[in-house]
Motif scaffolding. Structure first.
Motif, PDB file in Angstrom:
ATOM      1  N   TRP A  47     -18.541 -82.307  14.390  1.00  0.00           N
ATOM      2  CA  TRP A  47     -17.769 -81.524  13.405  1.00  0.00           C
ATOM      3  C   TRP A  47     -18.038 -80.048  13.663  1.00  0.00           C
ATOM      4  O   TRP A  47     -19.176 -79.590  13.619  1.00  0.00           O
ATOM      5  CB  TRP A  47     -18.191 -81.892  11.984  1.00  0.00           C
ATOM      6  N   VAL A  48     -16.960 -79.299  13.961  1.00  0.00           N
ATOM      7  CA  VAL A  48     -17.111 -77.884  14.314  1.00  0.00           C
ATOM      8  C   VAL A  48     -15.988 -77.082  13.675  1.00  0.00           C
ATOM      9  O   VAL A  48     -14.815 -77.503  13.692  1.00  0.00           O
ATOM     10  CB  VAL A  48     -17.066 -77.676  15.845  1.00  0.00           C
ATOM     11  N   GLU A  49     -16.340 -75.933  13.121  1.00  0.00           N
ATOM     12  CA  GLU A  49     -15.337 -74.973  12.667  1.00  0.00           C
ATOM     13  C   GLU A  49     -15.388 -73.760  13.587  1.00  0.00           C
ATOM     14  O   GLU A  49     -16.457 -73.219  13.861  1.00  0.00           O
ATOM     15  CB  GLU A  49     -15.588 -74.528  11.232  1.00  0.00           C
ATOM     16  N   CYS A  50     -14.223 -73.359  14.075  1.00  0.00           N
ATOM     17  CA  CYS A  50     -14.120 -72.191  14.949  1.00  0.00           C
ATOM     18  C   CYS A  50     -13.304 -71.121  14.242  1.00  0.00           C
ATOM     19  O   CYS A  50     -12.280 -71.417  13.610  1.00  0.00           O
ATOM     20  CB  CYS A  50     -13.457 -72.572  16.271  1.00  0.00           C
ATOM     21  N   ARG A  51     -13.756 -69.871  14.373  1.00  0.00           N
ATOM     22  CA  ARG A  51     -13.063 -68.747  13.752  1.00  0.00           C
ATOM     23  C   ARG A  51     -12.816 -67.654  14.773  1.00  0.00           C
ATOM     24  O   ARG A  51     -13.717 -67.271  15.508  1.00  0.00           O
ATOM     25  CB  ARG A  51     -13.888 -68.184  12.579  1.00  0.00           C
ATOM     26  N   PHE A  52     -11.578 -67.202  14.815  1.00  0.00           N
ATOM     27  CA  PHE A  52     -11.214 -65.980  15.538  1.00  0.00           C
ATOM     28  C   PHE A  52     -10.747 -64.996  14.472  1.00  0.00           C
ATOM     29  O   PHE A  52      -9.588 -65.017  14.064  1.00  0.00           O
ATOM     30  CB  PHE A  52     -10.063 -66.242  16.524  1.00  0.00           C
ATOM     31  N   GLY A  53     -11.653 -64.138  13.990  1.00  0.00           N
ATOM     32  CA  GLY A  53     -11.282 -63.288  12.864  1.00  0.00           C
ATOM     33  C   GLY A  53     -10.976 -64.164  11.665  1.00  0.00           C
ATOM     34  O   GLY A  53     -11.804 -64.974  11.232  1.00  0.00           O
ATOM     35  N   ILE A  58     -10.718 -76.362  12.215  1.00  0.00           N
ATOM     36  CA  ILE A  58     -11.804 -77.343  12.173  1.00  0.00           C
ATOM     37  C   ILE A  58     -11.467 -78.482  13.134  1.00  0.00           C
ATOM     38  O   ILE A  58     -10.352 -79.008  13.129  1.00  0.00           O
ATOM     39  CB  ILE A  58     -12.008 -77.897  10.751  1.00  0.00           C
ATOM     40  N   ALA A  59     -12.433 -78.839  13.966  1.00  0.00           N
ATOM     41  CA  ALA A  59     -12.274 -79.961  14.894  1.00  0.00           C
ATOM     42  C   ALA A  59     -13.297 -81.033  14.561  1.00  0.00           C
ATOM     43  O   ALA A  59     -14.453 -80.730  14.265  1.00  0.00           O
ATOM     44  CB  ALA A  59     -12.462 -79.496  16.334  1.00  0.00           C
ATOM     45  N   ALA A 158     -16.391 -79.460  19.799  1.00  0.00           N
ATOM     46  CA  ALA A 158     -16.601 -80.718  19.080  1.00  0.00           C
ATOM     47  C   ALA A 158     -16.870 -81.870  20.044  1.00  0.00           C
ATOM     48  O   ALA A 158     -17.721 -82.734  19.786  1.00  0.00           O
ATOM     49  CB  ALA A 158     -15.377 -81.027  18.210  1.00  0.00           C
ATOM     50  N   LEU A 159     -16.162 -81.901  21.166  1.00  0.00           N
ATOM     51  CA  LEU A 159     -16.386 -82.959  22.160  1.00  0.00           C
ATOM     52  C   LEU A 159     -17.789 -82.862  22.765  1.00  0.00           C
ATOM     53  O   LEU A 159     -18.456 -83.883  22.977  1.00  0.00           O
ATOM     54  CB  LEU A 159     -15.333 -82.870  23.264  1.00  0.00           C
ATOM     55  N   LYS A 160     -18.248 -81.652  23.031  1.00  0.00           N
ATOM     56  CA  LYS A 160     -19.581 -81.478  23.616  1.00  0.00           C
ATOM     57  C   LYS A 160     -20.676 -81.674  22.566  1.00  0.00           C
ATOM     58  O   LYS A 160     -21.815 -82.007  22.911  1.00  0.00           O
ATOM     59  CB  LYS A 160     -19.683 -80.078  24.234  1.00  0.00           C
ATOM     60  N   HIS A 161     -20.331 -81.483  21.302  1.00  0.00           N
ATOM     61  CA  HIS A 161     -21.299 -81.629  20.208  1.00  0.00           C
ATOM     62  C   HIS A 161     -21.454 -83.087  19.782  1.00  0.00           C
ATOM     63  O   HIS A 161     -22.509 -83.498  19.289  1.00  0.00           O
ATOM     64  CB  HIS A 161     -20.833 -80.776  19.027  1.00  0.00           C
ATOM     65  N   PHE A 162     -20.401 -83.890  19.986  1.00  0.00           N
ATOM     66  CA  PHE A 162     -20.363 -85.281  19.515  1.00  0.00           C
ATOM     67  C   PHE A 162     -21.377 -86.151  20.262  1.00  0.00           C
ATOM     68  O   PHE A 162     -21.661 -85.943  21.435  1.00  0.00           O
ATOM     69  CB  PHE A 162     -18.951 -85.837  19.712  1.00  0.00           C
ATOM     70  N   ARG A 163     -21.913 -87.123  19.548  1.00  0.00           N
ATOM     71  CA  ARG A 163     -22.799 -88.124  20.139  1.00  0.00           C
ATOM     72  C   ARG A 163     -22.302 -89.509  19.732  1.00  0.00           C
ATOM     73  O   ARG A 163     -22.019 -89.761  18.563  1.00  0.00           O
ATOM     74  CB  ARG A 163     -24.247 -87.939  19.669  1.00  0.00           C
ATOM     75  N   ARG A 164     -22.192 -90.407  20.710  1.00  0.00           N
ATOM     76  CA  ARG A 164     -21.784 -91.790  20.425  1.00  0.00           C
ATOM     77  C   ARG A 164     -23.000 -92.700  20.488  1.00  0.00           C
ATOM     78  O   ARG A 164     -23.980 -92.408  21.187  1.00  0.00           O
ATOM     79  CB  ARG A 164     -20.733 -92.264  21.427  1.00  0.00           C
ATOM     80  N   PRO A 165     -22.966 -93.815  19.762  1.00  0.00           N
ATOM     81  CA  PRO A 165     -24.096 -94.745  19.826  1.00  0.00           C
ATOM     82  C   PRO A 165     -24.286 -95.290  21.231  1.00  0.00           C
ATOM     83  O   PRO A 165     -23.320 -95.476  21.978  1.00  0.00           O
ATOM     84  CB  PRO A 165     -23.690 -95.864  18.858  1.00  0.00           C
ATOM     85  N   GLU A 166     -25.527 -95.550  21.606  1.00  0.00           N
ATOM     86  CA  GLU A 166     -25.789 -96.146  22.917  1.00  0.00           C
ATOM     87  C   GLU A 166     -25.415 -97.621  22.868  1.00  0.00           C
ATOM     88  O   GLU A 166     -25.707 -98.328  21.892  1.00  0.00           O
ATOM     89  CB  GLU A 166     -27.255 -95.991  23.312  1.00  0.00           C
TER      90      GLU A 166
END
Length: 289
Positions: A47-53, A58-59, A158-166
């Protein structure tokens, strides 16, 4: 009686005159100066929020186990969904995709899926039977211009932050380990694509980087460039898309790609620092508990 002047016409004349005569922008930035991005990570991984100004996106990434496509039995799936809320701007309607939403979603499909940013073969659990299906959902909360670049950064983060169960396969049995038993796994990414948008005006010989909403509305053309492998000595051009009727010369395109490469390197380095900072903070919290 003096003739009334339409405020919109007056504002347009002021903006274009400033760009042409003084190379100035309404918000005080230089022609090739972008807004400083912000990344806010939620408690939930992915879960990520990105802001440009004032532009906010939210992704959120989630994963489920499904059957693979019959023609790609060794590959997992990546699905991208977007929603522009009416709170982003009064021009958007609830429940009906706008033209801009469709354009952004199609661009992200090219940037994230067709460029193979995500290693979909790594999502395979049992060939032809079970694979991970990754869903990326984008919510556009505020539109103050350049939602594409903001959404791209939010989605990649968000893709790089996400973790899936092993997942472990023992014979015919597929075991999904709880995060409390084994640490979840990050997604495998081939590269980190970054979107960079520039606006062109017939009244100005110089494009502007990271246009605001007003600048986008007044622009003759918008050039969107996606660059991958931003950390390598020779970044790869992923997607180039020109919207509008203003033709660009080979020299102008080459110059814009150079600006995009420089910008993508800065944004890519910023993204990696923020991901590392967030991971460090989470590790400290785990140790404390």
């Amino acid at each position: 009686m003096p003739r009334e002047i339409d405020p919109a016409i007056s504002q347009r004349a002021f903006v274009l005159s400033a760009l042409k005569d003084h190379r100035l922008r309404v918000d005080g930035r230089g022609m090739q100066e972008a807004r400083t991005p912000e990344l806010i990570f939620g408690d939930e991984m992915g879960w990520v929020e990105c802001r440009f100004g004032k532009t906010r996106v939210i992704a959120q990434v989630s994963g489920t186990i499904v059957r693979p496509r019959a023609d790609r039995p060794y590959e997992g799936l990546l699905n991208i969904h977007s929603e522009i809320s009416p709170m982003a701007s009064s021009v958007y309607d609830s429940g009906r995709p706008s033209e801009e939403e469709v354009v952004i979603t199609r661009m992200l499909e090219k940037v994230l899926k067709k460029s193979d940013a995500l290693d979909r073969e790594s999502l395979c659990i049992v060939a032809g039977q079970q694979v991970w299906s990754i869903r990326l959902t984008l919510h556009f909360l505020s539109d103050e211009g350049n939602m594409l670049d903001c959404a791209c950064l939010a989605g990649v983060a968000a893709l790089k932050h996400f973790r899936r169960p092993e997942v472990e396969v023992i014979g015919e049995e597929v075991i999904i380990h709880d995060p409390s038993e084994r640490a979840p796994m990050p997604l495998s990414m081939h590269h980190t694509p970054i979107c960079v948008s520039l606006a062109f005006f017939e009244e100005s010989a110089h494009p502007i980087l990271d246009p605001t909403r007003l600048e986008t509305q007044l622009a003759s053309s918008i050039l969107a460039i996606s660059v991958t492998n931003t950390a390598s000595p020779s970044p790869t051009l992923c997607v180039l898309q020109l919207a509008g009727g203003m033709p660009l010369s080979t020299e102008e395109l080459t110059s814009c790609i150079g600006m995009a490469v420089a910008r993508a390197r800065v944004v890519g380095a910023f993204l990696e620092r923020r991901l590392a900072d967030d991971w460090s903070q989470r590790s400290v919290r785990v140790e404390v508990h």
